[in-house]
Scaffold this motif. Structure first.
Motif, PDB file in Angstrom:
ATOM      1  N   ALA A 123       0.836  -1.212   0.000  1.00  0.00           N
ATOM      2  CA  ALA A 123       0.000   0.000   0.000  1.00  0.00           C
ATOM      3  C   ALA A 123       0.871   1.262   0.000  1.00  0.00           C
ATOM      4  CB  ALA A 123      -0.919  -0.010   1.223  1.00  0.00           C
ATOM      5  N   VAL A 124       1.945   1.229   0.765  1.00  0.00           N
ATOM      6  CA  VAL A 124       2.860   2.387   0.805  1.00  0.00           C
ATOM      7  C   VAL A 124       3.511   2.581  -0.568  1.00  0.00           C
ATOM      8  CG1 VAL A 124       5.007   3.285   1.802  1.00  0.00           C
ATOM      9  CG2 VAL A 124       3.357   2.106   3.259  1.00  0.00           C
ATOM     10  N   GLU A 125       3.992   1.484  -1.157  1.00  0.00           N
ATOM     11  CA  GLU A 125       4.714   1.569  -2.438  1.00  0.00           C
ATOM     12  C   GLU A 125       3.804   2.075  -3.557  1.00  0.00           C
ATOM     13  OE1 GLU A 125       7.758  -1.966  -1.043  1.00  0.00           O
ATOM     14  OE2 GLU A 125       6.171  -2.426  -2.484  1.00  0.00           O
ATOM     15  N   THR A 154       1.409   4.131  -3.173  1.00  0.00           N
ATOM     16  CA  THR A 154       1.109   5.546  -2.929  1.00  0.00           C
ATOM     17  C   THR A 154       2.335   6.428  -3.147  1.00  0.00           C
ATOM     18  OG1 THR A 154      -0.418   4.786  -1.224  1.00  0.00           O
ATOM     19  CG2 THR A 154       0.062   7.142  -1.253  1.00  0.00           C
ATOM     20  N   TRP A 155       3.475   6.017  -2.598  1.00  0.00           N
ATOM     21  CA  TRP A 155       4.655   6.893  -2.595  1.00  0.00           C
ATOM     22  C   TRP A 155       5.919   6.267  -3.188  1.00  0.00           C
ATOM     23  CZ3 TRP A 155       3.469   7.751   3.253  1.00  0.00           C
ATOM     24  CH2 TRP A 155       2.514   8.753   3.402  1.00  0.00           C
ATOM     25  N   GLY A 156       5.866   4.976  -3.520  1.00  0.00           N
ATOM     26  CA  GLY A 156       7.091   4.279  -3.940  1.00  0.00           C
ATOM     27  C   GLY A 156       7.764   3.625  -2.740  1.00  0.00           C
ATOM     28  N   ALA A 157       8.943   3.032  -2.994  1.00  0.00           N
ATOM     29  CA  ALA A 157       9.633   2.273  -1.938  1.00  0.00           C
ATOM     30  C   ALA A 157       9.948   3.158  -0.734  1.00  0.00           C
ATOM     31  CB  ALA A 157      10.929   1.681  -2.487  1.00  0.00           C
ATOM     32  N   ALA A 158       9.826   2.573   0.449  1.00  0.00           N
ATOM     33  CA  ALA A 158      10.136   3.315   1.675  1.00  0.00           C
ATOM     34  C   ALA A 158      11.638   3.564   1.784  1.00  0.00           C
ATOM     35  CB  ALA A 158       9.649   2.531   2.888  1.00  0.00           C
ATOM     36  N   ASP A 159      11.996   4.723   2.324  1.00  0.00           N
ATOM     37  CA  ASP A 159      13.412   5.079   2.539  1.00  0.00           C
ATOM     38  C   ASP A 159      13.872   4.709   3.945  1.00  0.00           C
ATOM     39  OD1 ASP A 159      13.898   6.586  -0.011  1.00  0.00           O
ATOM     40  OD2 ASP A 159      12.229   7.764   0.794  1.00  0.00           O
ATOM     41  N   VAL A 160      12.933   4.750   4.887  1.00  0.00           N
ATOM     42  CA  VAL A 160      13.285   4.512   6.291  1.00  0.00           C
ATOM     43  C   VAL A 160      12.190   3.647   6.926  1.00  0.00           C
ATOM     44  CG1 VAL A 160      13.654   5.603   8.564  1.00  0.00           C
ATOM     45  CG2 VAL A 160      14.482   6.745   6.494  1.00  0.00           C
ATOM     46  N   LEU A 161      12.620   2.645   7.681  1.00  0.00           N
ATOM     47  CA  LEU A 161      11.695   1.855   8.502  1.00  0.00           C
ATOM     48  C   LEU A 161      12.030   2.097   9.967  1.00  0.00           C
ATOM     49  CD1 LEU A 161       9.689  -0.443   9.279  1.00  0.00           C
ATOM     50  CD2 LEU A 161      11.569  -2.059   8.887  1.00  0.00           C
ATOM     51  N   ILE A 162      11.026   2.538  10.709  1.00  0.00           N
ATOM     52  CA  ILE A 162      11.164   2.616  12.171  1.00  0.00           C
ATOM     53  C   ILE A 162      10.258   1.528  12.738  1.00  0.00           C
ATOM     54  CG2 ILE A 162      10.926   4.052  14.242  1.00  0.00           C
ATOM     55  CD1 ILE A 162      12.771   5.377  12.258  1.00  0.00           C
ATOM     56  N   ASN A 163      10.850   0.535  13.353  1.00  0.00           N
ATOM     57  CA  ASN A 163      10.029  -0.541  13.911  1.00  0.00           C
ATOM     58  C   ASN A 163       9.881  -0.340  15.417  1.00  0.00           C
ATOM     59  OD1 ASN A 163       8.553  -2.995  13.951  1.00  0.00           O
ATOM     60  ND2 ASN A 163      10.348  -3.935  14.860  1.00  0.00           N
ATOM     61  N   SER A 164       8.726   0.197  15.808  1.00  0.00           N
ATOM     62  CA  SER A 164       8.484   0.471  17.231  1.00  0.00           C
ATOM     63  C   SER A 164       7.429  -0.466  17.818  1.00  0.00           C
ATOM     64  CB  SER A 164       8.048   1.939  17.405  1.00  0.00           C
ATOM     65  OG  SER A 164       7.970   2.277  18.768  1.00  0.00           O
ATOM     66  N   ALA A 165       6.765  -1.243  16.985  1.00  0.00           N
ATOM     67  CA  ALA A 165       5.718  -2.148  17.489  1.00  0.00           C
ATOM     68  C   ALA A 165       6.316  -3.120  18.490  1.00  0.00           C
ATOM     69  CB  ALA A 165       5.083  -2.915  16.333  1.00  0.00           C
ATOM     70  N   GLY A 166       5.630  -3.310  19.584  1.00  0.00           N
ATOM     71  CA  GLY A 166       6.152  -4.261  20.564  1.00  0.00           C
ATOM     72  C   GLY A 166       5.209  -4.442  21.733  1.00  0.00           C
ATOM     73  N   LEU A 167       5.373  -5.571  22.385  1.00  0.00           N
ATOM     74  CA  LEU A 167       4.648  -5.878  23.622  1.00  0.00           C
ATOM     75  C   LEU A 167       5.631  -5.862  24.772  1.00  0.00           C
ATOM     76  CD1 LEU A 167       2.569  -8.928  22.330  1.00  0.00           C
ATOM     77  CD2 LEU A 167       1.722  -6.598  22.740  1.00  0.00           C
ATOM     78  N   ASN A 168       5.155  -5.533  25.951  1.00  0.00           N
ATOM     79  CA  ASN A 168       6.033  -5.482  27.124  1.00  0.00           C
ATOM     80  C   ASN A 168       6.187  -6.881  27.746  1.00  0.00           C
ATOM     81  OD1 ASN A 168       7.685  -4.395  29.055  1.00  0.00           O
ATOM     82  ND2 ASN A 168       6.092  -3.209  30.085  1.00  0.00           N
ATOM     83  N   MET A 169       7.155  -6.984  28.633  1.00  0.00           N
ATOM     84  CA  MET A 169       7.400  -8.268  29.298  1.00  0.00           C
ATOM     85  C   MET A 169       6.170  -8.718  30.078  1.00  0.00           C
ATOM     86  SD  MET A 169      10.104  -7.173  32.273  1.00  0.00           S
ATOM     87  CE  MET A 169      11.254  -6.410  31.130  1.00  0.00           C
TER      88      MET A 169
END
Ligand SMILES: NC(=O)c1ccc[n+]([C@@H]2O[C@H](COP(=O)([O-])OP(=O)(O)OC[C@H]3O[C@@H](n4cnc5c(N)ncnc54)[C@H](O)[C@@H]3O)[C@@H](O)[C@H]2O)c1
Length: 254
Positions: A73-75, A77-92
């Motif tokens: 979906a991103v590609e 709309t805007w083409g290939a992503a330049d930066v990935l920030i992976n912040s998704a996460g679950l806590n302990m």
């Protein structure tokens, strides 16, 4: 020139702060959210208010096909992503190994480690083989090396993330793609909800931090913006701690 930034976990906490900070830098930001579409819309609005373009896409980072669809979906709309920030996460979980259900272990590893693998792999596929000025930043944790009882699921996932980041860094360096990890200490986000609603509890934790306070998500976002920038062009495979000195206190208990 505006870049395309994909941020996972962007409807909350550190991810939301990153989305806003890249928006302020004039970038195009894709807010990848898990379940809360209204929160994702708030992140989109925050990016736009700071001058960036924004879109949102729902995906579970542990789902290969969902991750693929989100990047497609991103590609489109805007083409290939330049930066990935992976912040998704679950806590302990807070559960010791001797009583931890396999389901709990798998849920955490799937989100915090496999999710990093799947999003990175799809990001790299989108970039193709051509050399690129691109970068991946994973939000890890000081618990990647400073373990806590009750945190085997989280510490194992974040510890594994360290080796994933370092391996990808050497694999992708010849193409110019940098891969780094940010290791926050205590940051005031919904993951630390009790510290935000219970001042006594918060103080009991903050007294262990040499700088005397928890961090703000925007402080982590500032580091992410730096790591994704040309100012960090020679930094890859790094794990950058941002914790007010907390992890330095490890050996002082006895
Ligand atoms: N807050 C802290 O003190 C702290 C410290 C060290 C590291 N971290 C790390 O920072 C990152 C962000 O955490 P935060 O503090 O902003 O917490 P948060 O709970 O505010 O954000 C976590 C985000 O991950 C998303 N998420 C959870 N499971 C998902 C899934 N299966 N697919 C897609 N998205 C999913 C949530 O929807 C949420 O947006 C996490 O990786 C966390 O481990 C946080």
């Amino acid at each position: 020139m505006a870049r395309t930034i994909v941020v996972t976990g962007a409807e909350s906490g550190i991810g939301a702060a990153c989305a806003e900070a890249f928006g302020a830098a004039g970038d195009r930001v894709c807010v990848i959210y898990h379940a809360d579409a209204e929160a994702a819309q708030r992140s989109v609005a925050a990016v736009q208010a700071r001058g960036g373009e924004a879109m949102s896409v729902q995906a579970d980072v542990g789902d290969e096909y969902g991750v693929d669809a989100a990047f497609t979906a991103v590609e489109r709309t805007w083409g290939a992503a330049d930066v990935l920030i992976n912040s998704a996460g679950l806590n302990m979980s807070g559960v010791s190994v001797r009583t931890m259900a396999l389901e709990q272990w798998q849920r955490l590893i799937t989100t915090d480690l496999t999710g990093a693998f799947l999003t990175s792999r799809r990001f790299l596929k989108g970039r193709g083989e051509a050399p690129a000025d691109a970068s991946i930043i994973h939000i890890s944790s000081i618990h990647a090396y400073a373990v806590r009882a009750g945190g085997a699921d989280y510490c194992a996932a974040k510890g594994g993330l360290t080796n994933l980041v370092e391996t990808m860094a050497i694999e992708e360096a010849p193409r110019g793609i940098r891969v780094n990890a940010i290791e926050p200490g205590m940051i005031l986000t919904p993951m630390n909800a009790r510290a935000q609603s219970d001042p006594a509890y918060r103080q009991s934790l903050e007294q262990n931090i040499p700088m005397g306070r928890a961090g703000d998500p925007s402080e982590v976002a500032d580091l992410a913006v730096f790591l994704a920038s040309d100012h960090a062009r020679y930094i890859t495979g790094a794990r950058i701690v941002i914790d007010g000195g907390l992890s330095l206190m490890q050996a002082l208990g006895a």
